[in-house]
Enzyme design. Structure first.
Site, PDB file in Angstrom:
ATOM      1  N   PHE A  85     -30.672 -12.412 -37.780  1.00  0.00           N
ATOM      2  CA  PHE A  85     -29.729 -11.832 -36.826  1.00  0.00           C
ATOM      3  C   PHE A  85     -28.725 -12.848 -36.296  1.00  0.00           C
ATOM      4  O   PHE A  85     -28.325 -12.793 -35.133  1.00  0.00           O
ATOM      5  CB  PHE A  85     -30.482 -11.159 -35.669  1.00  0.00           C
ATOM      6  N   CYS A  86     -28.328 -13.788 -37.134  1.00  0.00           N
ATOM      7  CA  CYS A  86     -27.376 -14.833 -36.737  1.00  0.00           C
ATOM      8  C   CYS A  86     -27.860 -15.572 -35.495  1.00  0.00           C
ATOM      9  O   CYS A  86     -27.064 -15.955 -34.630  1.00  0.00           O
ATOM     10  CB  CYS A  86     -25.982 -14.243 -36.496  1.00  0.00           C
ATOM     11  N   ASN A  87     -29.174 -15.761 -35.385  1.00  0.00           N
ATOM     12  CA  ASN A  87     -29.760 -16.470 -34.249  1.00  0.00           C
ATOM     13  C   ASN A  87     -30.915 -17.309 -34.782  1.00  0.00           C
ATOM     14  O   ASN A  87     -32.088 -16.965 -34.614  1.00  0.00           O
ATOM     15  CB  ASN A  87     -30.248 -15.480 -33.193  1.00  0.00           C
TER      16      ASN A  87
END
Length: 730
Positions: free
Chosen positions: A336-338
């Site tokens: 999740f781009c995290n």
């Protein structure tokens, strides 16, 4: 101008502030808003004259925030990532800090999310006051003037942000996360007291009050928003925002109601998921959360999790996602781009991340398990349109698909297990050909005698099979196998997942006459030349997309396009892949095996399609009879007659096998049956065919140092077995 001022006022009203307090700068999204601050902030590099600026961010931040450090490395500005658990409030001011403050006015910037987009954890909005009062550890250790970017994109989707109570210096938002539309529109909300510190070098259309082209003379427009909105803003989307806010208020009564509603749904789902157990007492779900979902002020309407089998092994997120799509459930998967939150909750070290990358995994792909460990997870989010029935549908899907035996949830008996495979539909062109493969006998092996019983070609990607008894073969595969593709008017290759009726188009190749003939129910046969005669194929080369890869191809003309469009009921074209172009289909090599063997027929007696139907659904080039179950897992090479092939890896599958190749109808039962046959050990993937390639071609590439896993041609041969269909959890 009055119009845009009105919409800006409406946005600020939603956050309980006025234009006298904040300015709205429209951007293309939250990422663009963060980038704008990073590029305009008055950074002071560290030097011998004294300490410079410091950029701090929580490790539970979006990639867009972490990416600021790429800019600062060129400026010589220090960067400090901070674990969320290392932040706490100080009870009183530090006197030494007050003294140091008199000597240091360097501007520093802290960015943190109001709500984690990974786990839904809500971070205290009071960090803003504490930072300004020098009462927030560890930031109090650095003297200077502190500013805050509050990444509110995830938070404002279901929660009320009162900027009058928590006056962050810069706030970034994306509107589609509030309303579901319009995508590609966000905003930077700037506290007017801080607007003057932002410095901008570039001036685009509409930002200049006056300038000279031959002299370094430029006067920016006085309005902060006018100075930073380069070019024409997305004014039609901006107009739509007013309707969005009005509808939101009318339907829900406000953000407080939305927060209560969505948190209630998330809490219900969390309680049930946390209680789910397999028959042996082991949990079905592993939830990644910092809270117990007890308070909407600390937890948003997001649940992040992975599915476990009854042995405690994680089932890959791509399998969960694919099967969920069959139930019309949309999930987000991956990290999740995290990456910071992903590492923290999944226990992945920095070295582990690098190892996964070396194994071929990149952000956004379907490689969900490496060496038995997950590379990401599954996330479900609830919005103001979500209902209690939606939650029940989701929970029923989890129980029916992944519980190892019937279990009781909320006094309702929900049924048994299923997972799904990943997307794989090979396509491509053969190049040079030097020999033939014949239907015949394979050499004896220590275990048994195997026989090649069928050879299938698929001249047009996703169309019907063409069966032969012998066929030319070369280093790139069977000649003319997956050489053509049907594309939409945007040049994107169509598959049976979008157009199931493609399976009813049956191609036939006549090598002697060098023709390809197409047949379909209710249509007259249509014939085109095989090798691109100039009066049929034009000289223009097109770029098309196949399974995410770009390929070079030539159009086959208007007549065949009309024939296909009439049968499919939509405008489309037929392209032939260029001879000098080949795409690489095999991205990574799966290794290892599983000791548990079982055939599909043994798993679901009475439910399995006939053997002929199964062979058609698996769309293999070679069908081999007489092997022991899963013996092929240990194969390293195969010799058919005088032709040798190198085994280069396992093949995973998607929903394509759910389509009946004779009628085009879709049924998910086969995929569910396949997933239930074997435990998801090591990778959690359903794998039941092999990729092969010619060793002469591999030898040439290996000598040049190329990794074997990345050079397998797209039309390499899949193996599926005549007597039984086997699946493999790698």
């Amino acid at each position: 101008m009055f119009c845009f001022f009105h919409f800006g006022f409406r946005i600020l009203q939603h956050f309980n502030v006025s234009p006298e307090e904040y300015t709205v700068i429209f951007t293309s999204g939250c990422t663009a808003a963060i980038k704008l601050v990073a590029e305009s902030f008055p950074w002071i590099p560290t030097s011998n004259d004294g300490p410079g600026s410091l950029f701090c961010y929580l490790t539970d931040n979006h990639t867009s925030v972490v990416g600021i450090r790429g800019l600062l490395s060129q400026l010589g500005v220090s960067v400090l990532p901070v674990n969320p658990k290392d932040v706490w409030y100080l009870e009183q001011d530090s006197q030494s800090m007050i003294k140091d403050e008199e000597d240091c006015r360097a501007p520093h910037l802290l960015c943190y999310p109001a709500q984690s987009n990974f786990s839904g954890t809500k971070y205290p909005l009071n960090y803003i006051h504490a930072l300004q009062a020098q009462k927030l550890h560890p930031f109090n250790r650095t003297p200077g003037q502190w500013f805050t970017i509050l990444d509110a994109a995830s938070f404002v989707s279901c929660s009320h942000l009162d900027l009058r109570a928590y006056p962050a210096d810069f706030v970034t938002i994306s509107f589609y996360k509030i309303f579901g539309f319009p995508s590609g529109l966000g905003a930077l909300l700037v506290h007017n007291d801080c607007g003057k510190i932002l410095k901008k070098n570039y001036f685009g259309g509409g930002t200049a009050a006056a300038y000279l082209p031959k002299e370094d003379f430029f006067i920016p427009k006085p309005s902060l928003s006018d100075r930073f909105e380069d070019g024409t803003v997305s004014f039609l989307d901006i107009i739509a925002l007013n309707h969005g806010f009005n509808s939101l208020e009318k339907l829900t009564g406000g953000m407080q109601n939305i927060q209560r509603h969505t948190f209630g749904l998330a809490r219900y789902a969390y309680v049930i998921l946390a209680a789910l157990q397999h028959a042996n007492g082991k949990p079905v779900v592993r939830i990644y959360s910092d809270t117990e979902f007890e308070d909407p002020s600390t937890q948003g309407a997001i649940i992040n999790f992975n599915i476990l089998d009854d042995n405690g092994n994680i089932i890959g997120y791509s399998q969960v996602d694919k099967l969920a799509s069959l139930h019309n459930i949309h999930l987000r998967t991956g990290c999740f781009c995290n990456m910071g939150a992903c590492q923290l909750h999944l226990g992945i070290s920095n070295q582990g991340i690098k190892k996964n990358q070396q194994a071929g995994h990149i952000c956004g792909d379907n490689i969900d398990i490496v060496d038995g460990q997950p590379t990401g997870s599954v996330r479900i989010s609830f919005g103001y349109m979500s209902t209690f029935e939606d939650v029940q549908t989701f929970l029923k899907f989890i129980v029916e698909s992944f519980a190892k035996s019937p279990i009781r949830v909320d006094e309702a008996i929900l049924l048994t297990c299923s997972i799904t495979g990943t997307d794989d539909e090979t396509s491509g062109l053969a190049s040079s050909f030097s020999c033939k493969v014949h239907v015949g006998t394979l050499p004896d092996t220590p275990r048994s005698r195997q026989r090649l019983t069928n050879i299938f070609l698929y001249p047009i990607k996703s169309c019907g099979a063409f069966q032969v008894t012998s066929w030319p073969v070369g280093p790139s595969g069977l000649k003319y196998d997956r050489s053509w593709m049907v594309v939409n008017l945007n040049g994107v290759c169509l598959s049976q997942k979008q157009e199931p009726q493609l399976c009813q188009i049956i191609p036939h190749i006549n090598l002697r006459e060098s023709t390809l003939t197409l047949r379909a129910p209710g249509m007259n046969a249509f014939t085109i030349p095989l090798d691109g005669i100039s009066d049929v194929l034009g000289d223009e080369v097109f770029q098309s997309k196949v399974c995410g890869d770009r390929v070079k191809a030539q159009d086959c003309g208007d007549e065949v396009a009309s024939w296909l469009s009439l049968f499919l009921g939509r405008q489309c074209r037929l392209l032939k892949q260029c001879r000098d172009f080949a795409r690489s289909a095999w991205k990574t090599r799966m290794q290892g095996n599983c000791p548990h063997w079982m055939s599909l027929n043994e798993c679901t007696p009475g439910q399995t399609p006939s053997m002929e139907q199964l062979i058609a659904r698996f769309r293999a080039n070679f069908v081999i009879q007489g092997v022991e179950p899963f013996e092929e897992d240990k194969w390293t090479d195969v010799k058919i007659g005088e032709t040798s092939f190198q085994v280069v890896g396992q093949c995973t599958r998607c929903q394509m096998i759910c389509i009946d190749q004779s009628s085009g109808t879709k049924n998910q039962e086969l995929l569910q049956s396949l997933s239930s046959c074997r435990d998801g050990k090591k990778t959690g993937k359903i794998q039941y065919t092999k990729y092969l390639d010619s060793p002469s071609y591999l030898h040439e590439v290996l000598c040049s140092g190329t990794i074997i896993d990345k050079i397998c041609q797209p039309c390499c041969y899949n193996l599926v077995f005549k007597l039984k269909v086997y699946i493999y959890y790698h």
